[in-house]
Motif scaffolding. Structure first.
Motif, short mmCIF file in Angstrom:
data_model
loop_
_atom_site.label_atom_id
_atom_site.label_comp_id
_atom_site.label_asym_id
_atom_site.label_seq_id
_atom_site.Cartn_x
_atom_site.Cartn_y
_atom_site.Cartn_z
N GLU A 87 16.55 -3.06 32.77
CA GLU A 87 16.31 -3.61 34.09
C GLU A 87 14.91 -4.21 34.19
O GLU A 87 14.03 -3.93 33.37
CB GLU A 87 16.47 -2.51 35.14
CG GLU A 87 17.88 -1.94 35.23
CD GLU A 87 17.97 -0.82 36.24
OE1 GLU A 87 16.99 -0.57 36.99
OE2 GLU A 87 19.04 -0.17 36.31
N THR A 88 14.71 -5.02 35.21
CA THR A 88 13.39 -5.59 35.48
C THR A 88 12.36 -4.47 35.65
O THR A 88 12.59 -3.50 36.37
CB THR A 88 13.44 -6.43 36.77
OG1 THR A 88 14.33 -7.53 36.56
CG2 THR A 88 12.06 -6.96 37.13
N GLY A 89 11.23 -4.62 34.95
CA GLY A 89 10.12 -3.69 35.14
C GLY A 89 10.13 -2.45 34.28
O GLY A 89 9.26 -1.59 34.44
N SER B 8 8.91 -17.22 27.87
CA SER B 8 10.02 -16.99 28.80
C SER B 8 10.89 -18.23 28.87
O SER B 8 10.40 -19.35 29.07
CB SER B 8 9.50 -16.65 30.20
OG SER B 8 10.58 -16.54 31.10
N ASP C 104 11.75 -14.02 26.12
CA ASP C 104 12.19 -13.28 27.30
C ASP C 104 13.21 -14.10 28.10
O ASP C 104 13.24 -15.33 27.98
CB ASP C 104 10.99 -12.93 28.17
CG ASP C 104 11.26 -11.76 29.10
OD1 ASP C 104 12.37 -11.16 29.01
OD2 ASP C 104 10.38 -11.43 29.90
N GLU C 105 14.01 -13.41 28.89
CA GLU C 105 15.00 -14.05 29.78
C GLU C 105 15.98 -14.93 29.00
O GLU C 105 16.34 -16.02 29.44
CB GLU C 105 14.29 -14.89 30.85
CG GLU C 105 13.24 -14.16 31.64
CD GLU C 105 13.81 -13.16 32.63
OE1 GLU C 105 15.06 -13.07 32.73
OE2 GLU C 105 13.03 -12.47 33.30
N THR D 48 16.32 -9.29 27.74
CA THR D 48 17.08 -9.71 28.91
C THR D 48 17.28 -8.53 29.85
O THR D 48 17.30 -7.38 29.41
CB THR D 48 18.47 -10.26 28.50
OG1 THR D 48 19.18 -10.66 29.67
CG2 THR D 48 19.29 -9.20 27.77
N ASN D 49 17.40 -8.83 31.14
CA ASN D 49 17.76 -7.81 32.12
C ASN D 49 19.21 -7.93 32.53
O ASN D 49 19.66 -7.27 33.47
CB ASN D 49 16.84 -7.87 33.36
CG ASN D 49 16.91 -9.21 34.06
OD1 ASN D 49 17.74 -10.07 33.73
ND2 ASN D 49 16.06 -9.41 35.05
N GLY E 52 12.44 -1.42 41.01
CA GLY E 52 11.55 -2.24 40.19
C GLY E 52 10.93 -1.48 39.03
O GLY E 52 10.07 -2.01 38.32
N ARG F 206 7.02 -1.20 36.71
CA ARG F 206 6.20 -2.25 37.32
C ARG F 206 6.03 -2.00 38.82
O ARG F 206 4.94 -2.18 39.37
CB ARG F 206 6.84 -3.62 37.08
CG ARG F 206 5.99 -4.79 37.58
CD ARG F 206 6.72 -6.11 37.36
NE ARG F 206 6.92 -6.35 35.94
CZ ARG F 206 8.04 -6.89 35.45
NH1 ARG F 206 9.04 -7.20 36.25
NH2 ARG F 206 8.16 -7.10 34.15
#
Length: 472
Positions: A186-188, A212, A255-256, A296-297, A371, A374
């Motif tokens: 997940e993000t963070g 990214s 990233d991403e 990736t998230n 989040g 982060r």
């Protein structure tokens, strides 16, 4: 500038036929495999292997002028170096002997004259096989020892969680591999921190380069990754190096990668498989030895199943795969993270704070942290900035934050005396005090994922009470 060598350990060609040796060398070098050593006899092979590790061996069977032929030498090699793939090279009339060598655990065999594509494919697959075998051995040793070989590489990641410690050991085992690594989470959660640790453990000479892919059109993505030559794109008045070249001999963190268009997915797959690329506007390929780490998230496997992502790229990226757990699944780290981030924020702002109160820990232990790490760091920085007086962080700041940001509109409310009365009156039969306490402790341990300190704070008992309960 010295020529980059690939693979990191040499390919060892053992063949008494000079024409054959040079032909195989030429084919491999055309495909970027330029780290090669030779022997034209079997007498020196074992002594050479004692002094030089190799990635794989191409072994001819026929050595009429030597005491041993290739078939005689093979058992000694396999016994001493069982993790080095051995590819047998044979004449048409010795195929049956080659098959017997395969039964003795040779990796594969090739028949002279060797087809160029067959040679390259077999060698590439053998290199991957050797990488994975070595990683498995390293991982087994580390799991048995329970010790990290490079603890300093993980100094920026605060955790005592068993799953995270397993990830650290997996990072060490796979970091020296040339194969891609996919990090999901997940993000963070700290995907770039794990990627940085991979680079530190790998001892690669080059840089760690982060990139990214989010929000880039096809041309911008290619330009950033591969670079361009003068005139290669509109307005290009000079050559521009891409990050693939900057990351050479180092680590390229993408990233991403779920955001890539279908065309760019295809380009990335070719870049990873061939280890070469063309700067925009150039007809001359460049090669790279960078290790690719992607993150990736999103659930890429689900995207593949839905036809939204290339299956071949997904399986190529996930040769090695790390899934980082969210903070809510590692709440035993909450106290460590609180202390760490408060100390960092206080130093940055030239302030001093005591260890956070148990009320803050209990409050945050009820929060979902969408989040993740982060968000926790940003929350603590905001709390430190907002604190005007005193050396205790304001508990009310965290209570307000949690109530405002708790997902799905869930509100964290203190258990009032009126709640207790309603709870008791609803019972047909009153439980024994010991039964009630045990039930509360069990529920607190469940909600805190087994963290004794957080569980004790939730129900207002000391940690020793929890310990005594667990010993019963």
């Amino acid at each position: 500038m010295s020529k980059d060598l690939y693979p990191s350990l040499p390919i060892y060609i053992i063949d008494d036929d000079a024409v054959s040796r040079e032909a195989h060398q030429g084919i491999l070098e055309q495909r970027g495999m330029n780290h090669i050593m030779f022997s034209d006899n079997t007498d020196e092979v074992l002594s050479k292997l004692e002094n030089q590790k190799v990635s794989l061996i191409l072994l001819d069977l026929m050595f009429p002028d030597c005491e041993k032929n290739g078939e005689d030498l093979l058992p000694d090699i396999l016994q001493r170096y069982p993790d080095v793939p051995v590819i047998i090279i044979t004449e048409n009339d010795a195929v049956e002997t080659a098959v017997q060598c395969m039964k003795s655990n040779a990796y594969d065999y090739l028949v002279k004259p060797v087809n160029s594509e067959r040679l390259v494919t077999t060698v590439e697959l053998a290199l991957e096989f050797g990488d994975i075998s070595n990683e498995n051995l390293t991982l087994q040793k580390q799991l048995l020892s329970g010790q990290l070989q490079h603890p300093e590489a993980f100094s920026g990641i605060v955790s005592s969680n068993n799953e995270m410690l397993s990830i650290f050991r997996y990072v060490e085992a796979t970091s020296t591999s040339n194969q891609p690594l996919l990090i999901s989470g997940e993000t963070g959660v700290g995907k770039e921190l794990i990627a940085t640790a991979v680079h530190k453990c790998s001892n690669r000479k080059g840089e760690f380069i982060s990139f990214s892919a989010a929000g880039l059109d096809d041309e911008t993505f290619c330009d950033r990754l591969f670079g361009h030559v003068r005139g290669g794109i509109e307005g290009a008045t000079e050559d521009q190096m891409g990050i693939a070249q900057k990351a050479n001999e180092g680590t390229l963190f993408l990233d991403e990668i779920a955001e890539l268009s279908y065309e760019n997915q295809k380009r990335l797959l070719q870049f990873i498989q061939e280890r070469e690329y063309y700067p925009l506007g150039s007809t001359k390929p460049k090669r790279t030895s960078a290790k690719v780490v992607a993150a990736t998230n999103k659930d890429l496997k689900n995207m593949v199943d839905q036809g939204q992502y290339r299956a071949d790229l997904y399986y190529r990226l996930s040769t090695h795969h790390i899934s980082i757990p969210p903070l809510r699944d590692r709440m035993e780290d909450l106290q460590l993270l609180l202390d760490y981030f408060i100390d960092m924020a206080a130093k940055d702002m030239n302030k001093r704070f005591r260890v956070p109160s148990k009320k803050i820990l209990a409050c945050l232990s009820e929060y979902e942290f969408p989040g993740n790490i982060r968000e926790l760091r940003a929350m603590i920085n905001d709390a430190v900035v907002s604190q005007k007086r005193g050396d205790w962080l304001d508990t009310k700041f965290f209570e307000k934050y949690v109530n405002k940001n708790q997902p799905n509109g869930v509100q964290i409310r203190k258990f009032q005396s009126s709640d207790s009365a309603a709870f008791v009156s609803a019972l047909h039969r009153l439980p024994l005090m010991r039964t009630l306490q045990d039930t509360l402790i069990e529920e607190a341990l469940k909600r805190s994922n087994g963290n004794q300190t957080i569980a004790a704070n939730m129900i207002g008992v000391c940690r020793q009470t929890i310990i005594r309960f667990l010993k019963k």
